[in-house]
Write an enzyme that holds these catalytic residues in place. Structure first.
Site, PDB file in Angstrom:
ATOM      1  N   ASP A 195      -8.934  -8.779   3.778  1.00 13.52           N
ATOM      2  CA  ASP A 195      -8.664  -7.689   4.729  1.00 13.52           C
ATOM      3  C   ASP A 195      -9.764  -7.592   5.789  1.00 13.52           C
ATOM      4  O   ASP A 195     -10.560  -6.658   5.742  1.00 13.52           O
ATOM      5  CB  ASP A 195      -8.556  -6.362   3.952  1.00 13.52           C
ATOM      6  N   GLU A 197     -12.842  -1.707  11.822  1.00  9.38           N
ATOM      7  CA  GLU A 197     -12.839  -0.945  10.565  1.00  9.38           C
ATOM      8  C   GLU A 197     -13.977  -1.332   9.627  1.00  9.38           C
ATOM      9  O   GLU A 197     -14.708  -0.475   9.149  1.00  9.38           O
ATOM     10  CB  GLU A 197     -11.492  -1.142   9.851  1.00  9.38           C
ATOM     11  N   GLU A 252       0.828  -1.216   0.000  1.00  8.06           N
ATOM     12  CA  GLU A 252       0.000   0.000   0.000  1.00  8.06           C
ATOM     13  C   GLU A 252       0.861   1.265   0.000  1.00  8.06           C
ATOM     14  O   GLU A 252       0.632   2.209   0.748  1.00  8.06           O
ATOM     15  CB  GLU A 252      -0.951  -0.005   1.205  1.00  8.06           C
TER      16      GLU A 252
HETATM   17  C1  GCV Z   1      -2.630   0.514   8.488  1.00  6.56           C
HETATM   18  C2  GCV Z   1      -6.284  -1.763   5.444  1.00  6.56           C
HETATM   19  C3  GCV Z   1      -6.645  -0.493   6.172  1.00  6.56           C
HETATM   20  C4  GCV Z   1      -5.436   0.424   6.314  1.00  6.56           C
HETATM   21  C5  GCV Z   1      -4.320  -0.356   7.027  1.00  6.56           C
HETATM   22  C6  GCV Z   1      -4.010  -1.599   6.188  1.00  6.56           C
HETATM   23  C7  GCV Z   1      -2.944  -2.465   6.840  1.00  6.56           C
HETATM   24  O1  GCV Z   1      -5.984  -1.495   4.123  1.00  6.56           O
HETATM   25  O2  GCV Z   1      -7.683   0.155   5.498  1.00  6.56           O
HETATM   26  O3  GCV Z   1      -5.829   1.543   7.073  1.00  6.56           O
HETATM   27  O4  GCV Z   1      -3.174   0.443   7.178  1.00  6.56           O
HETATM   28  O5  GCV Z   1      -5.177  -2.368   6.069  1.00  6.56           O
HETATM   29  O6  GCV Z   1      -3.318  -3.416   7.504  1.00  6.56           O
HETATM   30  O7  GCV Z   1      -1.774  -2.194   6.675  1.00  6.56           O
END
Ligand code: GCV
Length: 674
Positions: free
Chosen positions: A358, A386, A279
């Site tokens: 996720d 989340e 990411e």
């Molecule tokens: C910390 C998802 C979340 C991100 C998070 C990522 C991860 O994509 O939306 O906020 O980043 O997971 O676990 O690294």
């Protein structure tokens, strides 16, 4: 700011411990945990110290190594006197809190021995130095931010909001937190977000390291090791080098002096948590190196100090072209890491999200678990909700997590549940375990929704005890948190919480298809929010059906990443567990499910049912008013109203969307907005 005691109220603790005479034997006074045990007994629990054994009614005794591990404890009762034994001070601390819990919950204490099934039981904070928390829903960070402030939004402008001293300095709260975590067996903590932004990259060096030393000192008293997330490009960003190539000697020399300086200040430092090449975060692949090259470089520097590298396996292409049907994000973890099995040093641990996508409300087990045979793994969970209602919608998530930890992998070992495999298939059993992303913040009740405290409690309990079930965990938590909740009222709260994860699933994305959420914020429905985006999370609904074909025969081949018999089971619709049907298959709307309903009818039914259950929760919650402290009752009552609106929106958008796609009406004639 005040904070709630959560499951450790002094009322309960003192009612059990208060006035008892403790006799403590065999502990080393130079050890911070020993000092803490004395303080806990005298200052927190209201106990007293006996000068002679015959005056005591409770004995804490360090014994010589006959228990299974240095964290195991034994409680036994002899002529009305309680004995708590363990090989180390830490084990005795766990024993003390284990005994208090068991006594409060009226569980047996006559003869009880307990050993954790997971070696590392870790909480990861996604806290940032400006006080915001990535995916946090309970106020600002408890570690960073301005004293007194609790209103920071994450606008992602970290450099503009650099603070002189980013540490909040609310050490009373940190101490209370450390106690709560230790009381459920947590022994590791990551202090900052894995996306290491703004000033956070400097936590590993002075002067910010100073604040880390203070926090680590508090956690250490409770047997909790501190870890820091690091930016893989730190040699450039912090050290001023021109490269972060892990095989460049200048790079490792730079890291070496950083690591050595940290251990000089924090001799029991746990190590680094690294999100690399994921990411948008930098990583070794930018230099043509592998994840193993990157992780091992750091591991070799930490090794002489006993430290570890926790290397995240959440690596996937986040610039996917939705037009390209040959790509499948579910395959990513496995495809990126399986060939590296056996290439990681003994003090590297891969931190793997429990599912392949996720933290969705329904996912299969990540197939890497059980197939990496010569690599240490930790399973990662998200306590912060989340995708599960963000601590507005009620979601007691233990039933889901336990279905993952107890997932039968089919590996030929004595106990082939996913959680049990970790210490069996590894290079160092002491370097395996569970990590959970924290759900706490500066809110008075810590977790936004008071009932979300149960998820933090439950994460600790499930990390320690491999045989516990979701109902028992909830039972304990209710007894400890709401001791006055009895009879019908207790049954109602119990029912609401135990069914809440399924209810959330009912009104959100159906049968494992996932990700029908609003992009970015991930709260609320947006059926096509991610459908034509770059993140690789698609549902592929068309006029014939919905779901992702991940079969070997006609789809992405993801089913082939599992061992038999799962790889065969998931390959066919008929043998795929129904709750995962759309995760593995594109299924036509008129496909008949096991209960005789069609897929489209199932979607309508569950979405109507989900709203009905939330409405039932509201009336049940109204009926328990008076049995729960009013501020907690109101906290949940407000959120249930918001959850109802959210559930209605999910129901109507999902039902309308699939009605328009399929043209098939609800056979019960309920209102769908055509
Ligand atoms: C910390 C998802 C979340 C991100 C998070 C990522 C991860 O994509 O939306 O906020 O980043 O997971 O676990 O690294």
């Amino acid at each position: 700011m005040m904070f709630e005691p959560m499951w450790l109220s002094s009322r309960i603790v003192r009612s059990i411990v208060g006035g008892r005479q403790f006799f403590i034997e065999g502990l080393d006074f130079n050890d911070p945990v020993t000092a803490r045990i004395y303080r806990e007994i005298l200052a927190f629990c209201g106990g007293r110290l006996a000068l002679r054994p015959d005056q005591a009614d409770l004995f804490l005794t360090k014994v010589g190594g006959f228990l299974d591990s240095d964290e195991s404890y034994r409680i036994h009762t002899d002529a009305g006197r309680i004995h708590i034994e363990g090989n180390t001070s830490k084990a005795l601390l766990y024993g003390l809190y284990g005994w208090i819990r068991r006594a409060a919950c009226q569980q047996e204490v006559d003869e009880y021995t307990s050993t954790p099934w997971q070696a590392i039981r870790m909480i990861d904070h996604w806290d940032q130095l400006d006080g915001s928390v990535e995916r946090g829903y309970s106020g600002e960070s408890i570690f960073y931010g301005c004293p007194g402030s609790n209103s920071h939004q994450d606008f992602r402008q970290f450099s503009q909001r650099a603070l002189q001293n980013p540490f909040r300095g609310d050490l009373a709260r940190v101490e209370a937190y450390a106690r709560l975590l230790a009381s459920v067996g947590i022994n590791a903590i990551g202090l900052n977000n894995v996306n290491v932004r703004g000033q956070a990259k400097n936590l590993i060096v002075e002067p910010l390291l100073d604040g880390v030393v203070t926090l680590a000192g508090i956690f250490l008293q409770f047997g909790i090791k501190t870890y820091l997330s690091v930016n893989f490009a730190s040699p450039i960003l912090v050290g001023g080098l021109t490269t972060a190539d892990p095989l460049n000697p200048e790079v490792s020399a730079w890291w070496r002096q950083v690591v050595d300086a940290i251990y000089e200040r924090i001799p029991k430092f746990g190590g680094f948590l690294v999100k690399a090449d994921a990411e948008g975060e930098p990583g070794p692949m930018q230099y043509g190196r592998t994840h193993a090259d990157g992780a091992n470089m750091l591991a070799r520097l930490l090794e002489p100090h006993g430290g570890s590298v926790l290397w995240r396996a959440f690596v996937y292409d986040c610039h996917q072209d939705w037009r390209n049907r040959s790509l499948d994000r579910a395959r990513s973890t496995f495809d990126n890491f399986i060939d590296l099995d056996g290439h990681f040093d003994q003090n590297v641990i891969l931190q793997v999200k429990f599912g392949p996508i996720d933290f969705q409300v329904r996912e299969p087990l990540n197939p890497l678990i059980g197939q990496m045979r010569h690599t240490n793994l930790m399973m990662e969970f998200q306590i912060t909700a989340e995708y599960l209602g963000q601590q507005v919608d009620l979601n007691y998530v233990l039933p889901q997590w336990l279905s993952m930890t107890n997932w039968e992998t089919g590996v030929q070992v004595e106990d082939s549940r996913a959680g049990a495999l970790l210490p069996q298939l590894c290079t160092d059993p002491a370097r395996t375990g569970f990590a959970g992303v924290s759900n706490v913040g500066m809110d008075e009740n810590w977790t936004g929704n008071t009932l979300a405290q149960a998820n933090l409690y439950g994460f600790g309990r499930m990390s320690w005890d491999g045989d516990i079930d979701a109902e028992s965990i909830l039972d304990e938590w209710l007894t400890l948190t709401f001791p006055d909740l009895q009879g019908e009222a207790r049954k109602s709260v119990n029912h609401i919480m135990l069914t809440s994860n399924q209810t959330f699933e009912d009104y959100s994305a159906p049968l494992g298809v996932g990700f029908m959420v609003k992009p970015g914020i991930h709260y609320g429905v947006d059926v096509n929010g991610y459908e034509y985006d770059r993140w690789g999370t698609y549902h592929f609904a068309d006029r014939n059906g919905v779901g992702v074909d991940r079969t070997r025969a006609t789809g992405s081949g993801f089913t082939g990443q599992y061992l038999p018999p799962l790889r065969e089971e998931f390959e066919k619709k008929e043998t795929t567990p129904e709750e995962l049907l759309l995760f593995f298959h594109h299924v036509s709307y008129d496909y008949i499910l096991h209960d005789g309903e069609t897929l489209i009818q199932h979607i309508y039914n569950t979405h109507f049912e989900g709203v009905r259950k939330v409405e039932q929760y509201i009336s049940l919650w109204n009926s328990v008013r008076g049995s729960i402290p009013i501020e907690d009752w109101e906290n949940v009552a407000h959120r249930l109203q918001a959850q109802r609106l959210n559930a209605i929106e999910w129901r109507d958008q999902v039902n309308t969307y699939f009605y328009r796609m399929s043209g098939l009406p609800d056979k019960y004639g309920r209102l769908i907005y055509a």
